[in-house]
Scaffold this motif. Structure first.
Motif, PDB file in Angstrom:
ATOM      1  N   GLY A 103      23.261  94.441  49.594  1.00 43.00           N
ATOM      2  CA  GLY A 103      24.310  94.965  50.556  1.00 43.00           C
ATOM      3  C   GLY A 103      24.945  96.392  50.295  1.00 43.00           C
ATOM      4  N   ILE A 104      25.339  96.443  48.939  1.00 40.77           N
ATOM      5  CA  ILE A 104      26.280  97.401  48.798  1.00 40.77           C
ATOM      6  C   ILE A 104      25.219  98.749  48.704  1.00 40.77           C
ATOM      7  CG2 ILE A 104      27.106  98.741  46.748  1.00 40.77           C
ATOM      8  CD1 ILE A 104      28.305  95.802  45.729  1.00 40.77           C
ATOM      9  N   LEU A 105      23.837  98.610  48.060  1.00 42.59           N
ATOM     10  CA  LEU A 105      22.980  99.889  48.306  1.00 42.59           C
ATOM     11  C   LEU A 105      22.824 100.402  49.587  1.00 42.59           C
ATOM     12  CD1 LEU A 105      20.699 101.549  47.149  1.00 42.59           C
ATOM     13  CD2 LEU A 105      19.289  99.556  47.768  1.00 42.59           C
ATOM     14  N   ILE A 106      22.764  99.284  50.691  1.00 37.12           N
ATOM     15  CA  ILE A 106      22.288  99.743  52.076  1.00 37.12           C
ATOM     16  C   ILE A 106      23.507 100.369  52.607  1.00 37.12           C
ATOM     17  CG2 ILE A 106      21.914  98.792  54.460  1.00 37.12           C
ATOM     18  CD1 ILE A 106      20.386  96.692  53.071  1.00 37.12           C
ATOM     19  N   ILE A 271      12.177 106.721  51.005  1.00 33.54           N
ATOM     20  CA  ILE A 271      10.878 105.829  50.698  1.00 33.54           C
ATOM     21  C   ILE A 271      11.606 104.960  49.512  1.00 33.54           C
ATOM     22  CG2 ILE A 271       8.868 105.705  49.421  1.00 33.54           C
ATOM     23  CD1 ILE A 271       8.288 108.515  51.023  1.00 33.54           C
ATOM     24  N   GLY A 272      12.497 105.548  48.703  1.00 36.73           N
ATOM     25  CA  GLY A 272      13.129 104.852  47.401  1.00 36.73           C
ATOM     26  C   GLY A 272      13.819 103.835  48.015  1.00 36.73           C
ATOM     27  N   VAL A 273      14.858 103.909  48.796  1.00 39.44           N
ATOM     28  CA  VAL A 273      15.724 102.908  49.379  1.00 39.44           C
ATOM     29  C   VAL A 273      15.014 101.815  50.252  1.00 39.44           C
ATOM     30  CG1 VAL A 273      17.638 102.687  51.100  1.00 39.44           C
ATOM     31  CG2 VAL A 273      17.656 104.668  49.733  1.00 39.44           C
ATOM     32  N   MET A 274      13.938 102.177  50.813  1.00 36.45           N
ATOM     33  CA  MET A 274      13.105 101.093  51.419  1.00 36.45           C
ATOM     34  C   MET A 274      12.432 100.293  50.627  1.00 36.45           C
ATOM     35  SD  MET A 274       9.793 101.745  54.038  1.00 36.45           S
ATOM     36  CE  MET A 274       8.990 102.230  52.867  1.00 36.45           C
ATOM     37  N   SER A 275      11.696 100.840  49.652  1.00 36.55           N
ATOM     38  CA  SER A 275      11.265 100.271  48.355  1.00 36.55           C
ATOM     39  C   SER A 275      12.019  99.390  47.589  1.00 36.55           C
ATOM     40  CB  SER A 275      10.316 101.086  47.411  1.00 36.55           C
ATOM     41  OG  SER A 275       9.651 101.864  48.101  1.00 36.55           O
ATOM     42  N   VAL A 276      13.290  99.701  47.460  1.00 33.78           N
ATOM     43  CA  VAL A 276      14.372  99.064  46.570  1.00 33.78           C
ATOM     44  C   VAL A 276      14.612  97.871  47.493  1.00 33.78           C
ATOM     45  CG1 VAL A 276      16.541  98.897  45.593  1.00 33.78           C
ATOM     46  CG2 VAL A 276      14.943 100.736  45.047  1.00 33.78           C
ATOM     47  N   ILE A 277      14.822  97.854  48.597  1.00 32.35           N
ATOM     48  CA  ILE A 277      15.440  97.138  49.697  1.00 32.35           C
ATOM     49  C   ILE A 277      14.335  95.894  49.854  1.00 32.35           C
ATOM     50  CG2 ILE A 277      15.933  96.217  52.009  1.00 32.35           C
ATOM     51  CD1 ILE A 277      17.167  98.918  52.325  1.00 32.35           C
ATOM     52  N   ILE A 278      12.795  96.365  50.003  1.00 35.99           N
ATOM     53  CA  ILE A 278      11.695  95.241  49.964  1.00 35.99           C
ATOM     54  C   ILE A 278      11.846  94.488  48.774  1.00 35.99           C
ATOM     55  CG2 ILE A 278       9.404  94.857  50.023  1.00 35.99           C
ATOM     56  CD1 ILE A 278       9.453  97.370  51.857  1.00 35.99           C
ATOM     57  N   PHE A 279      11.879  94.880  47.405  1.00 39.36           N
ATOM     58  CA  PHE A 279      11.988  94.304  46.201  1.00 39.36           C
ATOM     59  C   PHE A 279      12.813  93.287  46.182  1.00 39.36           C
ATOM     60  CE2 PHE A 279       9.429  97.923  44.351  1.00 39.36           C
ATOM     61  CZ  PHE A 279       8.109  97.159  43.974  1.00 39.36           C
ATOM     62  N   ASP A 280      14.296  93.863  46.312  1.00 43.70           N
ATOM     63  CA  ASP A 280      15.545  92.924  46.340  1.00 43.70           C
ATOM     64  C   ASP A 280      15.147  91.704  47.171  1.00 43.70           C
ATOM     65  OD1 ASP A 280      16.386  94.675  44.442  1.00 43.70           O
ATOM     66  OD2 ASP A 280      17.859  95.421  45.865  1.00 43.70           O
ATOM     67  N   PHE A 281      14.734  92.059  48.493  1.00 49.47           N
ATOM     68  CA  PHE A 281      14.358  90.950  49.448  1.00 49.47           C
ATOM     69  C   PHE A 281      13.852  89.886  48.831  1.00 49.47           C
ATOM     70  CE2 PHE A 281      11.724  89.057  52.767  1.00 49.47           C
ATOM     71  CZ  PHE A 281      12.891  88.320  53.411  1.00 49.47           C
ATOM     72  N   PHE A 282      12.651  90.085  48.287  1.00 45.47           N
ATOM     73  CA  PHE A 282      11.884  89.063  47.765  1.00 45.47           C
ATOM     74  C   PHE A 282      12.504  88.442  46.640  1.00 45.47           C
ATOM     75  CE2 PHE A 282       8.448  90.835  50.018  1.00 45.47           C
ATOM     76  CZ  PHE A 282       7.662  89.928  50.444  1.00 45.47           C
ATOM     77  N   LYS A 283      13.448  88.811  45.908  1.00 49.44           N
ATOM     78  CA  LYS A 283      13.995  88.248  44.755  1.00 49.44           C
ATOM     79  C   LYS A 283      15.261  87.312  45.504  1.00 49.44           C
ATOM     80  CE  LYS A 283      16.377  89.422  40.321  1.00 49.44           C
ATOM     81  NZ  LYS A 283      16.703  90.095  39.361  1.00 49.44           N
ATOM     82  N   ILE A 284      15.842  87.751  46.553  1.00 48.14           N
ATOM     83  CA  ILE A 284      16.845  86.907  46.973  1.00 48.14           C
ATOM     84  C   ILE A 284      16.277  85.697  47.412  1.00 48.14           C
ATOM     85  CG2 ILE A 284      18.497  86.972  48.969  1.00 48.14           C
ATOM     86  CD1 ILE A 284      19.066  89.963  48.590  1.00 48.14           C
ATOM     87  N   LEU A 285      15.120  85.978  48.177  1.00 50.00           N
ATOM     88  CA  LEU A 285      14.293  84.789  49.084  1.00 50.00           C
ATOM     89  C   LEU A 285      13.946  83.678  47.878  1.00 50.00           C
ATOM     90  CD1 LEU A 285      12.500  83.862  51.093  1.00 50.00           C
ATOM     91  CD2 LEU A 285      10.715  85.233  50.530  1.00 50.00           C
TER      92      LEU A 285
END
Length: 360
Positions: A103-106, A271-285
């Motif tokens: 959330g802070i990153l976004i 691209i970097g922001v999008m990639s980090v968000i996807i990685f983080d999403f799966f970790k939270i999941l």
């Protein structure tokens, strides 16, 4: 009759690699080692693989049981249920921390005027939806996302080379200050984040199809993820230099933002922001899924009835866990050093020793 949930090796490896990269892409564990952080990550990867053998060995002894279930089998109903409940809290806390990080990153990079609660709330809703669909859906999605992210990573590295921002002198001399700083961050940061967090998969391994060995799958995923993370860290050092690498809030995004080729390739940091968000999403999941499954077992409440209340608990915890970003970071350092080893190392080894003694 309810169909048993099963996922294959590709799905499990994809979930593990995405989880492993997770917030590590954002913060780069072991940054205190400076230009030698990539070495610290390689060492931590080996230690992380050894640690996963403990989780895999417990799974081999109890292939059909969740961690919360064999806690009761090995420690008795009262002690085992207490430990299982503590793991519910641990999983929720891990997910809430990562949710706040994302959330802070976004908020910092894309939605500067949107409240953190709104951003995290939208993320939680998406996580709850995927968990509602099931771990099989998450596994199949993970394969697609991992392939996409690897291709984006390859393209980004090519652009970094073409941009001419790489300086091989930034990593020399290697281990300039000796090996003590490297080993220090291995213990305090790089092993627990992310490899100690892999204990979460003790709640998912029972879904692995029986023809696959958990240790082989887990070690393969850890080595692959560790190698990728080490390469990313090395790229950051080569492009940014030690000083900027250590000071940057998000080294990866800082590095990517420096890419500029002629007048037609710019602002690649999206691209970097999008990639980090996807990685983080799966970790939270995965943290969230583990918490819900653990609570289903301990509280004897159907899985789907826990999705909404646990989502709200994670959201509230995420918002209230720290006063500001600096407080969030300081708490995280303490948790990694003192709390995570208890749940990631001490308790699993205790369970394994008890299972040996009882010859279970």
């Amino acid at each position: 009759m309810k169909k048993k949930v099963q996922i294959g090796a590709k799905e499990m490896i994809s979930l593990m690699v995405l989880f492993e990269m997770g917030t590590s892409m954002m913060s780069i564990p072991g940054r205190n080692a400076g230009k030698d952080a990539w070495i610290a990550i390689l060492i931590s990867t080996v230690l992380g693989a050894m640690l996963f053998v403990c989780y895999g060995s417990l799974h081999r002894r109890f292939p059909n049981l969740l961690m919360t279930q064999y806690c009761r089998t090995l420690l008795g109903k009262r002690a085992g249920s207490t430990l299982a409940f503590l793991y519910i809290v641990f999983f929720l806390y891990g997910g809430a921390r990562d949710l706040r990080d994302t959330g802070i990153l976004i908020a910092d990079r894309t939605l500067q005027h949107t409240p953190l609660t709104v951003i995290c709330g939208l993320m939680v809703v998406l996580v709850m939806y995927v968990v509602y669909l099931g771990i099989e859906v998450a596994g199949r999605t993970a394969i697609i996302m991992l392939i996409l992210l690897l291709l984006l990573g390859l393209a980004t590295n090519i652009l970094i080379l073409l941009a001419g921002i790489v300086d091989m002198g930034n990593i020399l001399p290697i281990a300039e200050h000796g090996w003590q700083p490297i080993w220090q961050v291995v213990y305090s940061q790089a092993v627990m984040l992310p490899y100690g967090e892999m204990v979460t998969f003790a709640m998912i391994l029972p879904t692995l199809k029986k023809e696959y060995r958990a240790n082989g799958i887990g070690i393969s995923a850890i080595l692959l993820g560790g190698l990728l993370l080490s390469i990313i860290t090395l790229s950051n050092v080569l492009a940014l230099g030690e000083d900027v690498f250590k000071r940057a809030t998000y080294p990866l995004l800082t590095m990517i933002s420096k890419v500029e080729i002629s007048d037609f390739i710019d602002r690649v940091d999206v691209i970097g922001v999008m990639s980090v968000i996807i990685f983080d999403f799966f970790k939270i999941l995965i943290f969230y899924y583990a918490a819900v499954k653990a609570a289903e077992d301990v509280l004897r409440i159907p899985y789907h009835k826990l999705i909404l209340p646990f989502g709200l608990i994670m959201l509230v915890s995420c918002v209230l866990m720290a006063l500001n970003y600096q407080d969030h970071l300081q708490t995280g350092e303490l948790v990694l050093k003192w709390l995570f080893p208890i749940f990631a190392v001490f308790f699993p080894i205790l369970l394994l020793i008890v299972s040996w003694l009882r010859k279970t």
